[in-house]
Write an enzyme that holds these catalytic residues in place. Sequence first.
Site: not given
Ligand code: GLN
Length: 190
Positions: A74, A169, A171
């Site tokens: 992410c 994610h 994890e």
């Molecule tokens: N929207 C977040 C970002 O731009 C990422 C979200 C996340 O890691 N769950 O960093």
Amino acid sequence: MLALQGDFREHLSVLAGLGADAVPVRRPEDLARVDGLVIPGGESSVMDKLSRLFGLADPLREAVASGLPVYGTCAGLIMLSDRVLDSISGQQTLGGFDVTVRRNAFGSQLDSFETDLDVPALGDVPVHAVFIRAPVVESVGDDVTVLSALDDGRIVAVEQGNLLGTSFHPEITGETRFHEYFLDKVRARS
Ligand code: GLN
């Protein structure tokens, strides 16, 4: 485990459960000691600021360039991407992954959702994936392998040499196969 911000504790526990000697990385000295690095989910613009503030951004860039295995989930995937759409003003990334990602790609209507994904590289059993204000990969360079995409074709898991990235994610769902896949890369190199 990059532990500046985000859900690094969850990653540490998955990695420890797989028998890895996982430690938090907050300073350049910590980074010098690891054979691989996971960059967690969180907020990429904050992680960017903190990594520069703590003098970690350049050592991280050098580590990626030297072939250190790195897995980004992410916000971690955003940090590894060469190009970011919808970043905040002045936001930088470490880069390394020849991809273009779009932050918060699912918009406010669909901030977070869960789905089952086919990831052929991890076997026949689908991966249950949780997306939280997630990015998508909008385009990939020639050296990037797409590991998984949503039904509509949007790319959500990628690999390029020693780099691994997922928009979602693993994890937080008890899914360990991406971490195992990553640890295989770490072992292969060290
Ligand atoms: N929207 C977040 C970002 O731009 C990422 C979200 C996340 O890691 N769950 O960093």
